[in-house]
Design an enzyme around this catalytic site. Structure first.
Site: not given
Length: 268
Positions: A11, A130
């Site tokens: 990330d 998500d």
């Protein structure tokens, strides 16, 4: 029998690898190119690179960082964050990505999935999801999909987990794969960074609803969790970030453990 994959996730925010807990409390984890080279040598099956603030900051994924990362790895690389068009995807593939992940832009415009699949093939398209658990009807701001029924258990969020939508995760998984997504990267926002295990109910429900591979993301804390995601969660691959970044577990340890428990892995 198909082998199961172990995948580290980078990330990236402002050119650095970061990691948080349930998408907040972010801390620095290192240089993306250096970590990519490390995981390549460690025996990772693939690598996922997500520019986590590209969508929320309304900018494109950093091509230069993707080029540096791709130059360090000889395993499949998936890149995501800020991909809004066929041209954006082309730039990522030209920069060295093998697959490209879409999330926020695909929710706003599901036609993007079909357009990209037609241009590059479904094998290049990864839908990142998500997901949060919900207790009642999902209220969101995407009128295209309307309000989701009260029985929905899982809600889609976009823009790095900042924006709730009116999408039921299970219905979205089906629609996206029918439109051409060749793989699903399913992240539980509730479990992310908690190290209490993947959300195997979420994973198995989605895995049973689609015919494409599902990557489990969010919640790995010990070796058992990887095994559970592949068996109870019926996933095809397991992804982790902080466990690997901060040296709590090695990719090789996870693969050895899975092999010992009868899970086919590459290099076994």
């Amino acid at each position: 029998m198909l082998t199961r994959r172990v995948i580290p996730c980078l990330d990236v925010d402002n050119g650095r690898v970061v990691k948080g807990v349930s998408f907040v409390d972010i801390r620095d984890a290192g240089d993306p190119a250096e970590l990519a080279a490390f995981y390549n040598a460690e025996g990772a099956d693939e690598l996922v690179f997500l520019d986590i603030t590209a969508s929320s900051d309304d900018r494109n994924t950093m091509v230069d960082v993707v080029e540096k990362v791709s130059s360090e790895v000889f395993i499949p690389l998936t890149v995501g964050g800020g991909i809004r068009s066929v041209d954006d995807m082309r730039k990522m593939l030209e920069a060295g990505a093998d697959k490209v992940s879409v999330n926020s832009a695909a929710v706003a415009n599901p036609q993007l999935i079909e357009d990209c699949a037609n241009e590059f093939g479904s094998q290049c398209i990864v839908l990142a999801m998500d997901v949060k658990r919900v207790d009642g009807p999902i209220i969101g701001n995407f009128e295209t999909f309307g309000q989701v029924p009260a029985e929905a258990l899982f809600q889609i969020f976009t823009h790095g987990g900042r924006h709730p939508t009116a999408l039921d995760a299970i219905k979205w998984a089906r629609l996206a794969t029918q439109s051409g997504a060749g793989e699903l990267l399913v992240t539980s926002m509730d479990a992310d960074g908690q190290k209490t295990g993947y959300d195997n109910e979420l994973l198995s429900t989605i895995s049973e609803s689609v015919t494409v591979p599902v990557i489990a993301s969010g919640g790995a804390g010990k070796l058992d969790h990887f095994y559970d995601a592949l068996t109870e969660g019926k996933s095809d691959a397991v992804l982790a970030a902080s466990l690997f970044h901060f040296g709590e577990l090695k990719v090789s340890e996870v693969k050895s453990y899975l092999a010992e428990r009868g899970i086919p892995v590459r290099g076994d």
